[in-house]
Write an enzyme that holds these catalytic residues in place. Sequence first.
Site, PDB file in Angstrom:
ATOM      1  N   ARG A 240     -29.623 -19.095 -32.230  1.00  0.00           N
ATOM      2  CA  ARG A 240     -28.986 -17.846 -31.820  1.00  0.00           C
ATOM      3  C   ARG A 240     -29.968 -17.077 -30.951  1.00  0.00           C
ATOM      4  O   ARG A 240     -31.168 -17.056 -31.209  1.00  0.00           O
ATOM      5  CB  ARG A 240     -28.579 -16.995 -33.039  1.00  0.00           C
ATOM      6  CG  ARG A 240     -27.393 -17.542 -33.812  1.00  0.00           C
ATOM      7  CD  ARG A 240     -26.105 -17.423 -32.982  1.00  0.00           C
ATOM      8  NE  ARG A 240     -24.928 -17.910 -33.712  1.00  0.00           N
ATOM      9  CZ  ARG A 240     -24.459 -19.132 -33.644  1.00  0.00           C
ATOM     10  NH1 ARG A 240     -25.088 -20.039 -32.903  1.00  0.00           N
ATOM     11  NH2 ARG A 240     -23.364 -19.482 -34.292  1.00  0.00           N
ATOM     12  N   GLU A 269     -24.301 -12.756 -24.445  1.00  0.00           N
ATOM     13  CA  GLU A 269     -23.647 -13.841 -23.720  1.00  0.00           C
ATOM     14  C   GLU A 269     -22.285 -13.390 -23.205  1.00  0.00           C
ATOM     15  O   GLU A 269     -21.577 -12.657 -23.884  1.00  0.00           O
ATOM     16  CB  GLU A 269     -23.487 -15.061 -24.645  1.00  0.00           C
ATOM     17  CG  GLU A 269     -24.835 -15.640 -25.083  1.00  0.00           C
ATOM     18  CD  GLU A 269     -24.688 -16.883 -25.953  1.00  0.00           C
ATOM     19  OE1 GLU A 269     -23.562 -17.374 -26.117  1.00  0.00           O
ATOM     20  OE2 GLU A 269     -25.709 -17.361 -26.480  1.00  0.00           O
ATOM     21  N   HIS A 288     -24.781 -22.209 -23.660  1.00  0.00           N
ATOM     22  CA  HIS A 288     -24.323 -22.310 -25.048  1.00  0.00           C
ATOM     23  C   HIS A 288     -23.329 -23.467 -25.204  1.00  0.00           C
ATOM     24  O   HIS A 288     -22.194 -23.301 -25.671  1.00  0.00           O
ATOM     25  CB  HIS A 288     -23.677 -20.999 -25.502  1.00  0.00           C
ATOM     26  CG  HIS A 288     -23.717 -20.829 -27.005  1.00  0.00           C
ATOM     27  ND1 HIS A 288     -23.778 -19.597 -27.613  1.00  0.00           N
ATOM     28  CD2 HIS A 288     -23.693 -21.742 -28.021  1.00  0.00           C
ATOM     29  CE1 HIS A 288     -23.794 -19.749 -28.940  1.00  0.00           C
ATOM     30  NE2 HIS A 288     -23.743 -21.053 -29.195  1.00  0.00           N
TER      31      HIS A 288
END
Length: 327
Positions: A240, A269, A288
Amino acid sequence: MTVLVALYSSVAAWNIPLAYVERLRGAFPQHTFLHATGSAEVEAMIPHADVAYASELRAQHFMAASHLRWVHSSAAGVGGMLTPTVVASEVVVTNSRGMSGETIAEHVLGLALALFRKFPLAFRSQSGRRWAQDDTLQPPPPRTIKGSRVLVVGLGGIGAATAIRFAALGADVTAVRRRTGLPVPEGVSTVVADDALMTALPSADIVVLAAPHTRNTRSLIGPAQLDAMKADAILINVSRGTLVDERSLVSALRRGIIGGAGLDVFEHEPLAPDSELWDLPNVIITPHVAGFRADHWDAATAMFAENLRRFDSGAPLLNVVDKAEGY
C-alpha cells in the site's frame, strides 16, 4: 438469503463480468443475488443483503445495511472497509489473501531485475536511438540477484512467495514479521521482529514492502529508514502506498540516499500527473497492477463460492480478518 455482489471500479478490469454473477446464481439457486455496479446502487440494495461480496464498503453503505452478517472482499487489503462502525459491529469480514501472492511476487522480481540491470536507461536510450553502453556500465554497474541481500517486510502470502523466488536466484533473504517464533518459510534465511527493521535495513540491497496497511505500518518507511538504507539499495512497494512517506522518498531518490525504487502503489491513486516520481530516472512506476492475473475472476469467484458454501453450512470461513488489527 440475499447476496449483494458489488465489485466495480473506474478501471474496466476490476469490474466483475456479468457471466461470473450468473455463475454464482447458478451454483447457489437457493439464494437471491443482487448486482450493484456503483456506489449509489450499493446504498439502495444493501438494506436487503445478508452477505456482500464487495470491493468497497463505505460508511454510508454500512449505515444502510440492516441485515448484513458477512462481507467478503475481492482483494487482500480491507483497510478501506474497516470504518470504526464496522470494526465495532458483529459483521464478519473475510478477504482474498493468498490469491495473488505468486503473481505479485513475480512482479516484484521483475522490478528488481529491471532496476538491477538498468532497464529504464535502456528503454530511454532505445527511444532516442542512442547506443548507451558506456552509460550502462558506469558505477554502479549492472548487478545480479545472486549474492544480493533482500529484506522482505511482511511475511504473508506475498512476502513468502517473494522470498522463494529471490532465494532460488541465489539471494540471501531476511524477513521482518510481526509475530516471531513461527516456522521459517522456505527461502528465508533469517526472520526478525518488526522492531528490528532499522537494524536490518543497512545491509539490504533490495527492500520489499509486502506488509498490510495498519495503524502501525503507516509511513513505515520515512526519512530515518531511508537514511539507514545503502546508497545503492532499491525499494520495492507492492503493498500500500501509505507504507511510504512519498515526499521523503522523492527527496531520497533525488539526493542519491538510495539507488532506486519500483513502485506499484502510491499514497494517492491515480498518481498525479505532476508527481515528481514520474520524472526520476531511477524509478519504475506500474499503475497498481501487480496483483492482476489472467484468471483473476475465476480465482476470486471460486474463493468467494467456497466461503459461501461454508457460510451456508456453518463451517469456519477462510481468511477471516482481524478487524482490530486490520488484516
